[in-house]
Design a protein around this motif. Structure first.
Motif, short mmCIF file in Angstrom:
data_model
loop_
_atom_site.label_atom_id
_atom_site.label_comp_id
_atom_site.label_asym_id
_atom_site.label_seq_id
_atom_site.Cartn_x
_atom_site.Cartn_y
_atom_site.Cartn_z
N PRO A 75 38.36 52.53 36.36
CA PRO A 75 39.53 52.06 35.62
C PRO A 75 39.72 51.55 34.43
O PRO A 75 38.02 50.93 34.24
CB PRO A 75 39.84 50.69 36.86
N ASP A 76 39.90 51.73 33.68
CA ASP A 76 40.42 51.24 32.52
C ASP A 76 40.77 49.63 32.12
O ASP A 76 41.94 49.40 31.82
CB ASP A 76 41.80 52.00 32.07
N HIS A 77 39.40 48.81 33.21
CA HIS A 77 40.19 47.57 32.59
C HIS A 77 38.52 46.96 33.42
O HIS A 77 37.32 47.55 33.73
CB HIS A 77 40.95 46.21 33.13
N GLY A 78 38.32 45.58 32.65
CA GLY A 78 36.51 44.37 33.26
C GLY A 78 37.28 44.18 34.20
O GLY A 78 37.70 44.11 34.67
N THR A 79 36.02 43.55 34.10
CA THR A 79 36.38 42.66 36.00
C THR A 79 36.75 41.43 35.94
O THR A 79 36.81 41.29 37.36
CB THR A 79 34.47 41.69 35.05
N ALA A 80 37.48 40.97 34.88
CA ALA A 80 38.59 40.21 35.63
C ALA A 80 38.65 38.61 35.95
O ALA A 80 38.54 38.34 37.29
CB ALA A 80 39.68 40.44 35.67
N PHE A 81 36.99 37.86 35.67
CA PHE A 81 36.79 36.98 36.18
C PHE A 81 37.16 36.08 37.08
O PHE A 81 37.56 34.83 37.71
CB PHE A 81 35.27 36.82 35.73
N ASP A 82 38.52 36.02 35.81
CA ASP A 82 39.46 34.41 35.68
C ASP A 82 40.41 34.36 36.89
O ASP A 82 41.22 33.94 37.10
CB ASP A 82 40.49 34.53 34.00
N ASP A 100 31.12 44.63 39.72
CA ASP A 100 29.87 43.08 40.15
C ASP A 100 30.69 42.39 41.26
O ASP A 100 32.16 41.86 41.24
CB ASP A 100 30.69 42.46 38.55
N PRO A 101 29.90 42.40 41.98
CA PRO A 101 30.14 41.63 43.00
C PRO A 101 31.22 39.82 43.48
O PRO A 101 31.95 39.66 44.04
CB PRO A 101 29.24 41.51 43.88
N GLY A 123 34.68 35.03 40.92
CA GLY A 123 35.08 34.05 39.73
C GLY A 123 33.79 33.27 38.80
O GLY A 123 34.19 33.25 38.17
N ARG A 124 32.46 33.28 39.54
CA ARG A 124 31.69 33.08 38.99
C ARG A 124 30.20 33.79 38.86
O ARG A 124 29.59 34.24 39.43
CB ARG A 124 30.86 31.78 40.01
N PRO A 125 29.92 35.24 37.83
CA PRO A 125 29.35 35.70 37.74
C PRO A 125 27.38 34.92 37.31
O PRO A 125 27.05 34.39 37.52
CB PRO A 125 29.18 36.46 36.28
N ASN A 126 26.70 36.11 37.82
CA ASN A 126 25.85 34.93 38.77
C ASN A 126 24.33 36.56 38.69
O ASN A 126 24.74 37.73 39.42
CB ASN A 126 25.80 34.69 39.72
#
Length: 339
Positions: A300-307, A12-13, A88-91
């Motif tokens: 990788p064993d993690h998510g997008t971490a938008f925060d 996710d960009p 940090g702003r999923p769209n």
């Protein structure tokens, strides 16, 4: 290292994927990383590097140029359109870019231009809002690799040098696990795991250890009957096929060092039963490996971490481990005595 480069998707960009790709390239020498190309918009990557104050020269390449470009510039397989994402702003408007990167990576590896697919994290909720019709990332990869309309059944394995785990049921509410857990599901999953450990990891006779579902593995039915009614018959069926299947064992005693020495992979009955131990052992270095596909895929064993996206503080350890494992697998069976 493989003769062909690795195909790394942007994920996710708006997440941490693009900056992890930049950071991995910056640390390529100290981490001894294999050559990879990031599939993304060059303008997006350059803008992010500038925002973070990182000097990352980019080179738009085709697959045959990646190996030569990699030492001095981050090779980029350019997507047709920029995602124009804000970190940090999923769209949902960026979903076509996310999917295009996945499509490009799979096409390259299926055509023999790349050695393996390494995927940065995506956000399924963002894709769903744009009309994405597949349950998730892995199911979409299976769809893309389908031959004759028959998609393979992928299996998720979490891997680090000290432990490999497979959850039999994955992203399901805990209350649904007992009804979803069947002997056929366990047997089918274990067959794929055993075959892939032989083919990809060089383990001639993989040792598969199964957890129970209930505390104390049901304690002979006193704490639940799934072990006797569902899990034990699956283990017996696998043993009859010549697969070294063991258990079911109480999950709370399966993951200490002495127990881990007795098996090559642990098959757990639900998500947290499998992921808590590996994330405790290797929180930053764990790798998600998809078994059962006709190509190598790690993540990788993690998510997008938008925060934390766009702040330059995301650690690339898991991505680097995913790149290195993909390269090891692409060279041929890993010839390990145990995982």
């Amino acid at each position: 290292m493989p003769l062909l480069p690795l195909a790394l998707t942007q994920g996710d960009p708006a997440g941490i994927g693009p900056e992890l790709a930049l950071r991995a390239w910056l640390e390529r020498r100290e981490r001894d990383l294999p050559a990879f190309a990031c599939i993304a918009s060059p303008g997006d990557l350059a803008g992010l590097a500038n925002r973070l104050g990182w000097h990352v020269p980019l080179r738009i390449c085709d697959w045959g140029e990646v190996e030569n470009a990699f030492p001095e510039a981050l090779p980029c397989i350019a997507l047709a359109a920029a995602a124009k994402a804000e970190p940090g702003r999923p769209n949902p408007a960026t979903a076509p870019s996310t999917i295009a990167a996945i499509d490009t990576a799979v096409a390259a590896v299926m055509a023999g231009r790349a050695a393996a697919v390494v995927t940065n994290p995506i956000a399924k909720s963002v894709l769903y809002q744009s009309g994405f019709r597949h349950p998730g990332h892995t199911e979409y990869l299976a769809h893309l690799s389908a031959a004759g309309g028959n998609a393979p059944r992928p299996v998720m394995m979490l891997w680090c040098d000290e432990l490999a785990v497979v959850p039999i049921t994955i992203h399901e509410p805990l209350r649904r696990v007992p009804e979803l857990l069947t002997t056929d599901l366990i047997v089918d999953t274990a067959r794929i795991v055993a075959a892939e450990l032989k083919a990809r990891f060089g383990i001639a006779a993989p040792r598969l250890a199964f957890s129970g579902l209930n505390p104390h593995a049901g304690e002979s039915g006193a704490m639940g009957g799934e072990e006797m009614a569902v899990i034990a018959p699956a283990i017996a069926a696998l043993q009859s096929e010549g697969i070294d299947a063991r258990g079911p064992y109480p999950a709370d005693t399966m993951f200490h060092a002495r127990a881990r020495a007795g098996y090559d992979v642990a098959l757990a009955m639900y998500h947290d039963q499998a992921l808590i131990p590996i994330k405790t052992i290797a929180f930053d270095e764990g790798v998600n490996v998809t078994l059962g596909l006709p190509f190598i895929r790690t993540s990788p064993d993690h998510g997008t971490a938008f925060d934390i996206a766009g702040k330059g503080i995301a650690r690339p350890d898991s991505l680097c481990a995913a790149l290195k494992l993909a390269a090891r697998m692409a060279e041929g069976p890993m010839q390990v005595a145990a995982l």
